[in-house]
Design a protein around this motif. Sequence first.
Motif, PDB file in Angstrom:
ATOM      1  N   LEU A  73      -4.971  -4.555  22.751  1.00  0.00           N
ATOM      2  CA  LEU A  73      -4.663  -5.347  21.577  1.00  0.00           C
ATOM      3  C   LEU A  73      -5.722  -6.427  21.359  1.00  0.00           C
ATOM      4  N   SER A  74      -6.260  -6.964  22.447  1.00  0.00           N
ATOM      5  CA  SER A  74      -7.237  -8.040  22.349  1.00  0.00           C
ATOM      6  C   SER A  74      -8.662  -7.513  22.270  1.00  0.00           C
ATOM      7  N   GLY A  75      -8.830  -6.220  22.032  1.00  0.00           N
ATOM      8  CA  GLY A  75     -10.178  -5.694  21.840  1.00  0.00           C
ATOM      9  C   GLY A  75     -10.577  -4.701  22.910  1.00  0.00           C
ATOM     10  N   MET A  76     -11.811  -4.243  22.804  1.00  0.00           N
ATOM     11  CA  MET A  76     -12.313  -3.253  23.746  1.00  0.00           C
ATOM     12  C   MET A  76     -12.727  -3.931  25.053  1.00  0.00           C
ATOM     13  N   HIS A  77     -12.295  -3.336  26.160  1.00  0.00           N
ATOM     14  CA  HIS A  77     -12.636  -3.868  27.476  1.00  0.00           C
ATOM     15  C   HIS A  77     -13.121  -2.741  28.370  1.00  0.00           C
ATOM     16  N   THR A  78     -13.993  -3.081  29.295  1.00  0.00           N
ATOM     17  CA  THR A  78     -14.300  -2.169  30.381  1.00  0.00           C
ATOM     18  C   THR A  78     -13.450  -2.582  31.562  1.00  0.00           C
ATOM     19  N   VAL A  79     -12.563  -1.694  31.986  1.00  0.00           N
ATOM     20  CA  VAL A  79     -11.628  -2.028  33.060  1.00  0.00           C
ATOM     21  C   VAL A  79     -11.674  -0.944  34.132  1.00  0.00           C
ATOM     22  N   ALA A  80     -11.246  -1.313  35.316  1.00  0.00           N
ATOM     23  CA  ALA A  80     -11.167  -0.347  36.415  1.00  0.00           C
ATOM     24  C   ALA A  80      -9.796  -0.481  37.051  1.00  0.00           C
ATOM     25  N   ASP A  81      -9.112   0.624  37.240  1.00  0.00           N
ATOM     26  CA  ASP A  81      -7.822   0.578  37.925  1.00  0.00           C
ATOM     27  C   ASP A  81      -8.020   0.060  39.343  1.00  0.00           C
ATOM     28  N   ILE A  82      -7.045  -0.672  39.843  1.00  0.00           N
ATOM     29  CA  ILE A  82      -7.104  -1.094  41.239  1.00  0.00           C
ATOM     30  C   ILE A  82      -5.904  -0.523  41.990  1.00  0.00           C
ATOM     31  N   PHE A  83      -6.168  -0.180  43.228  1.00  0.00           N
ATOM     32  CA  PHE A  83      -5.194   0.487  44.072  1.00  0.00           C
ATOM     33  C   PHE A  83      -4.968  -0.365  45.311  1.00  0.00           C
ATOM     34  N   CYS A  84      -3.728  -0.377  45.773  1.00  0.00           N
ATOM     35  CA  CYS A  84      -3.437  -0.978  47.068  1.00  0.00           C
ATOM     36  C   CYS A  84      -4.204  -0.180  48.126  1.00  0.00           C
ATOM     37  N   CYS A  85      -4.976  -0.867  48.955  1.00  0.00           N
ATOM     38  CA  CYS A  85      -5.807  -0.123  49.903  1.00  0.00           C
ATOM     39  C   CYS A  85      -4.984   0.368  51.090  1.00  0.00           C
ATOM     40  N   CYS A  86      -3.719  -0.079  51.173  1.00  0.00           N
ATOM     41  CA  CYS A  86      -2.876   0.365  52.279  1.00  0.00           C
ATOM     42  C   CYS A  86      -2.118   1.639  51.920  1.00  0.00           C
ATOM     43  N   CYS A  87      -1.469   1.666  50.729  1.00  0.00           N
ATOM     44  CA  CYS A  87      -0.648   2.827  50.372  1.00  0.00           C
ATOM     45  C   CYS A  87      -1.240   3.651  49.238  1.00  0.00           C
ATOM     46  N   GLY A  88      -2.288   3.157  48.568  1.00  0.00           N
ATOM     47  CA  GLY A  88      -2.977   3.939  47.556  1.00  0.00           C
ATOM     48  C   GLY A  88      -2.325   3.935  46.181  1.00  0.00           C
ATOM     49  N   GLN A  89      -1.232   3.176  46.008  1.00  0.00           N
ATOM     50  CA  GLN A  89      -0.589   3.105  44.694  1.00  0.00           C
ATOM     51  C   GLN A  89      -1.417   2.240  43.742  1.00  0.00           C
ATOM     52  N   ILE A  90      -1.416   2.623  42.458  1.00  0.00           N
ATOM     53  CA  ILE A  90      -2.019   1.765  41.432  1.00  0.00           C
ATOM     54  C   ILE A  90      -1.180   0.498  41.314  1.00  0.00           C
ATOM     55  N   VAL A  91      -1.802  -0.654  41.350  1.00  0.00           N
ATOM     56  CA  VAL A  91      -1.044  -1.896  41.206  1.00  0.00           C
ATOM     57  C   VAL A  91      -1.481  -2.685  39.973  1.00  0.00           C
ATOM     58  N   GLY A  92      -2.574  -2.280  39.336  1.00  0.00           N
ATOM     59  CA  GLY A  92      -3.033  -2.997  38.155  1.00  0.00           C
ATOM     60  C   GLY A  92      -4.447  -2.591  37.819  1.00  0.00           C
ATOM     61  N   TRP A  93      -5.213  -3.514  37.248  1.00  0.00           N
ATOM     62  CA  TRP A  93      -6.609  -3.213  36.961  1.00  0.00           C
ATOM     63  C   TRP A  93      -7.447  -4.468  36.971  1.00  0.00           C
ATOM     64  N   LYS A  94      -8.751  -4.265  36.964  1.00  0.00           N
ATOM     65  CA  LYS A  94      -9.698  -5.372  36.960  1.00  0.00           C
ATOM     66  C   LYS A  94     -10.488  -5.325  35.664  1.00  0.00           C
ATOM     67  N   TYR A  95     -10.655  -6.483  35.035  1.00  0.00           N
ATOM     68  CA  TYR A  95     -11.500  -6.565  33.855  1.00  0.00           C
ATOM     69  C   TYR A  95     -12.948  -6.660  34.293  1.00  0.00           C
ATOM     70  N   GLU A  96     -13.733  -5.628  34.024  1.00  0.00           N
ATOM     71  CA  GLU A  96     -15.152  -5.676  34.354  1.00  0.00           C
ATOM     72  C   GLU A  96     -15.931  -6.386  33.241  1.00  0.00           C
ATOM     73  N   THR A  97     -15.695  -5.949  32.011  1.00  0.00           N
ATOM     74  CA  THR A  97     -16.410  -6.522  30.871  1.00  0.00           C
ATOM     75  C   THR A  97     -15.460  -6.636  29.692  1.00  0.00           C
ATOM     76  N   ALA A  98     -15.506  -7.769  29.011  1.00  0.00           N
ATOM     77  CA  ALA A  98     -14.769  -7.923  27.761  1.00  0.00           C
ATOM     78  C   ALA A  98     -15.793  -7.916  26.634  1.00  0.00           C
ATOM     79  N   HIS A  99     -15.580  -7.072  25.650  1.00  0.00           N
ATOM     80  CA  HIS A  99     -16.558  -6.945  24.577  1.00  0.00           C
ATOM     81  C   HIS A  99     -16.418  -8.051  23.548  1.00  0.00           C
ATOM     82  N   ASP A 100     -15.230  -8.643  23.473  1.00  0.00           N
ATOM     83  CA  ASP A 100     -14.979  -9.717  22.518  1.00  0.00           C
ATOM     84  C   ASP A 100     -15.262 -11.062  23.190  1.00  0.00           C
TER      85      ASP A 100
END
Length: 139
Positions: A73-100
């Motif tokens: 909604l806030s524009g185009m972003h470059t993001v990467a999913d982040i995983f718990c390094c213990c159990c491997g579940q997706i827990v969220g993501w990291k904003y690498e680059t915000a275009h806006d």
Amino acid sequence: MGRVFLVELEGSVYRCKFCRSHLALADDLVSRVTLFLSISSDTLCFQLPPRKAYLFNTAVNVTVGTPEERMMLSGMHTVADIFCCCCGQIVGWKYETAHDKTQKYKEGKIVLERGRIVEGIDSDFYLDTRSGASDAEDA
Ligand SMILES: [Zn+2]
């Protein structure tokens, strides 16, 4: 190599809901956010129910996936999913680059979805256990 080293945080922490690994410190919480996500293709577009999430300065015990372009909604972003390094579940993501320009403050920050983490210190869980046990004795 191949070994997982977990970081133990001290104080009020947010943990992985699945394996209870520490993920982030309450002190590193930037803001609570509501996510509005929509899925669209050439033929359809629908809005997902809003989801709660937390924006953090940093997180521990996570591995970062492959960055990809994602429209939000806030524009185009470059993001990467982040995983718990213990159990491997997706827990969220990291904003690498915000275009806006107005979203640049998010770069390098971590989003953890509320449905995938638990909040609080260990004693909260013990309190829950005790109250549950006393209810059973009364019955
Ligand atoms: Zn986990």
